[in-house]
Design an enzyme around this catalytic site. Sequence first.
Site, PDB file in Angstrom:
ATOM      1  NE  ARG A 158      -3.885   2.146   2.175  1.00  0.00           N
ATOM      2  CZ  ARG A 158      -5.059   2.168   2.774  1.00  0.00           C
ATOM      3  NH1 ARG A 158      -5.601   1.048   3.198  1.00  0.00           N
ATOM      4  NH2 ARG A 158      -5.712   3.303   2.960  1.00  0.00           N
ATOM      5  CD  GLU A 159       6.244   2.836   2.767  1.00  0.00           C
ATOM      6  OE1 GLU A 159       6.316   1.681   3.252  1.00  0.00           O
ATOM      7  OE2 GLU A 159       7.083   3.716   2.983  1.00  0.00           O
ATOM      8  NE  ARG A 160       8.245  -0.964  -1.681  1.00  0.00           N
ATOM      9  CZ  ARG A 160       8.946  -2.074  -1.528  1.00  0.00           C
ATOM     10  NH1 ARG A 160       8.695  -3.122  -2.300  1.00  0.00           N
ATOM     11  NH2 ARG A 160       9.903  -2.143  -0.619  1.00  0.00           N
TER      12      ARG A 160
END
Length: 383
Positions: A241-243
């Site tokens: 999700r962060e990327r």
Amino acid sequence: MKLNRQHELFRESVRMVLDRECVELVDDWERDGVMPVHQLCKTLAAEGLLGLTMPVEDGGLGLDLGYSYVWAQELGRVPAGAPAMALSVQTDIVAPLLARAGTPEVRRDVLRPAIRGELVAALAATEPAGGSDLGALTTTAVRTERGFTVNGTKAFITNGSVADFAVVLCRTGEAAGIGDLALLVVPTNLAGVRQVRHTGKLGHRSCDHGTLTFTDVEVPAAYLLGEVGEGYELQTRTFTRERCFLAVVALGQAERVLRATVHHARRRRVLGRALTDHQAIGFRLAELDAELDLVRSYAGEAYQLLADGAQCLREASIAKLRATRLLREVADVGLQVRGAAGYLGVDDVERTYRDARAGSFAGGADEALLHLIAGHLTGTEQE
Ligand SMILES: Cc1cc2nc3c(=O)[nH]c(=O)nc-3n(C[C@H](O)[C@H](O)[C@H](O)COP(=O)(O)OP(=O)(O)OC[C@H]3O[C@@H](n4cnc5c(N)ncnc54)[C@H](O)[C@@H]3O)c2cc1C
């Protein structure tokens, strides 16, 4: 990413809030090197922005990931990377992790207050000796009768010296290799926690980054996320999700800089013609515009996979790799087209140029992402 009318209405309202709470203030924050992240979190929480996709029972709005996508795009419009960096940790890195794996105590003590903007979050994986090789980290969490004793140091942590709690990736020694990793919620007011701010950074000057040192910190058992041994898997899900999020933010930033560069190039005249009428410049800008379209489309697909619940760490990594590289390129060309004035910082392109450099480390070094992509290509890496 499939967006509907509700998402677009949300875009209008979030844009107004960010204009008022960030765009108008960020020059001062960057000049002073301090962003009032606690105040900002409280203000944005009052608008519901810290829990968009979080469960309703935890105080979130329970919305779909399209809202997170629009939130990321709009954060990219802010003419400094600091707000997006600090807030991404709060809304799209730590909160989803707590919602996925938090015990009732974690939800009560940190997730809900974080959504209300009362607590600032950090995710602490990287250590002074390295961040790419999570299997080599050395911070320990040793089981006790009441929980865990944590010892070690984490470095380069966003919100690190101001966070009220950190989710800390630790080695438990209870299994071989990465099978012993665990994620623990560590409130920073516990005895033995020390927070120190990094100073003299190239970019993101108003965003806090810090070192967290843990000396015999006693953490309750209820603050373990998932099980011992699930730390690596939970961290990997978080990376996905962060990327995706960082890719969309970077594309928002690239679009903002490209638009401003075109605006400048149409007005600036050299040899009697606008810069855009010089093919060397016009074609370069056109290439970047085309690339932006392609990468935006790819990142949107990666976000859709995430929204559909598919395993997509590879796609998220490709999106982040290409989007952050493109941002660096756009900022570089933007600076070039502005000439000396750009270098001297007449507008925010110089700042984006500095901020963008972090994109090849934060959220995973470019080579670490290529390592993962290569692993998928050769069949040695699986999700
Ligand atoms: C602005 C910013 C914010 C950050 N926020 C956080 C945060 O909130 N939490 C957190 O835990 N960390 C954070 N980090 C740290 C970030 O995750 C690390 O920088 C990243 O994981 C790389 O680790 P490292 O810097 O220790 O470099 P190392 O792991 O020491 O790697 C050094 C270099 O080696 C190369 N390399 C790495 N892997 C490979 C490979 N497989 N093959 C070939 N070469 C390779 C790359 O060029 C890399 O830059 C942040 C970093 C920055 C810059």
